[in-house]
Design an enzyme around this catalytic site. Structure first.
Site, short mmCIF file in Angstrom:
data_model
loop_
_atom_site.label_atom_id
_atom_site.label_comp_id
_atom_site.label_asym_id
_atom_site.label_seq_id
_atom_site.Cartn_x
_atom_site.Cartn_y
_atom_site.Cartn_z
N GLY A 16 74.37 34.72 -55.92
CA GLY A 16 73.53 35.54 -56.88
C GLY A 16 72.67 36.32 -56.21
O GLY A 16 72.33 37.66 -56.55
N ASP A 17 72.03 35.85 -55.24
CA ASP A 17 71.21 36.63 -54.31
C ASP A 17 71.74 37.62 -53.37
O ASP A 17 71.31 38.67 -53.33
CB ASP A 17 70.27 35.57 -53.17
CG ASP A 17 69.46 34.47 -53.97
OD1 ASP A 17 68.83 34.92 -55.17
OD2 ASP A 17 69.25 33.45 -53.50
#
Length: 167
Positions: free
Chosen positions: A117-118
């Site tokens: 996600g990052d």
């Protein structure tokens, strides 16, 4: 993300209060009240995943229409752009221009989804340099996929190879 125990849960709100009105684009990748409480500051981008979206509203999202409906609620609450990652189902971006943009998922073997996600957010930000939301969504999806398909950090070559898979 999450807030360390040594900081108050209101830390994001305090930061956004200080920078509000200064033309700084803020990206928030947080869940529950940490996300809900900053929406009034109109962050440039928020990135819940589909599970966080369900948890935030206390619902079960069964269709892509459900995801768009609840992502739209986040825009109504203040977010300018909402990027929802949906793992093997790809991602959807509701942009500040009123468009719903979809991107399929990359194909590969998941080795470690921690940080995907990052990486998606980082790819999206890199893709926004030219102001093209569709390209930013694709680059973010490819970066997230490359992270998930790698033992460590995603490498540039892998990201751009996965970018070729995306429509």
């Amino acid at each position: 993300g999450s807030v360390p125990n040594s900081l108050p849960d209101s830390i994001y709100e305090k930061i956004l209060t200080r920078i509000s009105g200064k033309g700084i684009r803020v990206i928030v990748d947080a869940a529950k009240d940490l996300l809900r409480n900053v929406l009034k500051y109109q962050p440039f981008l928020i990135k819940p995943n589909h599970n966080e979206l369900e948890e935030l509203f206390g619902v079960t999202l069964k269709t892509s229409e459900d995801i768009v409906e609840y992502a739209s609620k986040l825009k109504e609450m203040g977010a300018k752009n909402v990027l929802v990652s949906m793992a093997e189902n790809g991602a959807v971006l509701l942009d500040e221009n009123g468009q719903s943009l979809w991107c399929n998922a990359c194909k590969g073997t998941v080795k470690n989804s921690v940080g995907a996600g990052d990486s998606m957010v980082a790819g999206f930000v890199a893709g926004m340099r030219n102001g093209d939301y569709k390209y930013a969504l694709k680059l973010g999806t490819a970066a997230g996929g490359a992270a998930a398909f790698s033992d460590g950090l995603a490498e540039k070559d892998k990201i751009f190879a996965l970018l070729e898979q995306l429509s």
